[in-house]
Design a protein around this motif. Structure first.
Motif, short mmCIF file in Angstrom:
data_model
loop_
_atom_site.label_atom_id
_atom_site.label_comp_id
_atom_site.label_asym_id
_atom_site.label_seq_id
_atom_site.Cartn_x
_atom_site.Cartn_y
_atom_site.Cartn_z
N TYR A 192 43.63 39.59 43.34
CA TYR A 192 44.92 40.09 43.27
C TYR A 192 45.22 40.53 41.80
O TYR A 192 46.02 41.56 41.64
N GLN A 193 45.27 39.47 40.89
CA GLN A 193 45.58 39.73 39.46
C GLN A 193 44.78 40.87 39.01
O GLN A 193 45.58 41.60 38.28
N GLN A 194 43.68 41.06 39.15
CA GLN A 194 42.95 42.21 38.53
C GLN A 194 43.39 43.44 39.19
O GLN A 194 43.67 44.26 38.44
N ARG A 195 43.70 43.50 40.49
CA ARG A 195 44.30 44.70 40.93
C ARG A 195 45.71 45.01 40.62
O ARG A 195 46.11 46.19 40.26
N LYS A 196 46.42 44.22 40.62
CA LYS A 196 47.93 44.23 40.02
C LYS A 196 47.88 44.66 38.64
O LYS A 196 48.61 45.61 38.41
N TYR B 21 47.40 39.66 49.27
CA TYR B 21 47.33 38.36 48.61
C TYR B 21 48.09 37.38 49.59
O TYR B 21 47.69 36.07 49.84
N GLU B 22 49.17 37.77 49.93
CA GLU B 22 50.04 36.66 50.55
C GLU B 22 49.60 36.20 51.85
O GLU B 22 49.83 35.15 52.27
N ILE B 23 48.86 37.09 52.53
CA ILE B 23 48.43 36.56 53.80
C ILE B 23 46.88 36.14 53.59
O ILE B 23 46.38 35.86 54.78
N GLY B 24 46.37 36.09 52.50
CA GLY B 24 45.16 35.44 52.42
C GLY B 24 44.11 36.23 52.43
O GLY B 24 42.92 35.83 52.36
N GLU B 25 44.07 37.66 52.73
CA GLU B 25 43.09 38.41 52.62
C GLU B 25 42.67 38.77 51.18
O GLU B 25 41.33 39.40 51.29
N ARG B 26 43.06 38.32 50.08
CA ARG B 26 42.84 38.89 48.96
C ARG B 26 42.94 37.47 47.95
O ARG B 26 43.85 36.91 47.97
#
Length: 83
Positions: free
Chosen positions: A54-58, A44-49
């Motif tokens: 990100y929230q769903q996977r988290k 998420y931080e590097i913009g790949e997600r």
């Protein structure tokens, strides 16, 4: 009859219990889940997600980690399998 049970059935049941414990350990490896949480955050931080992904996977990973912690607490005192 009880002698036969002791000699034939009990070792088989012990083996099944060990295999069950190993399977639960493998499925609920908390360290692996924590690594997946870190990987998700990094992507998420590097913009790949995207933020939505990100929230769903988290949420999925946090629920999985919580389940793994509950299972590990229930497994306390059972057979410990050393790797």
């Amino acid at each position: 009859m009880f002698l036969v049970d002791d000699l034939l059935v009990n070792p088989f049941l012990s083996l099944l219990d060990i295999l069950h414990t190993m399977a639960l350990d493998e499925m609920n490896d908390m360290e692996e889940i924590r690594d997946e949480i870190k990987e998700n955050q990094l992507l998420y931080e590097i913009g790949e997600r995207s933020e939505t992904d990100y929230q769903q996977r988290k949420q999925q990973l946090e629920a999985r980690l919580e389940t793994a912690e509950r299972i590990q607490a229930q497994m306390q005192g059972r057979i410990e399998v050393k790797r």
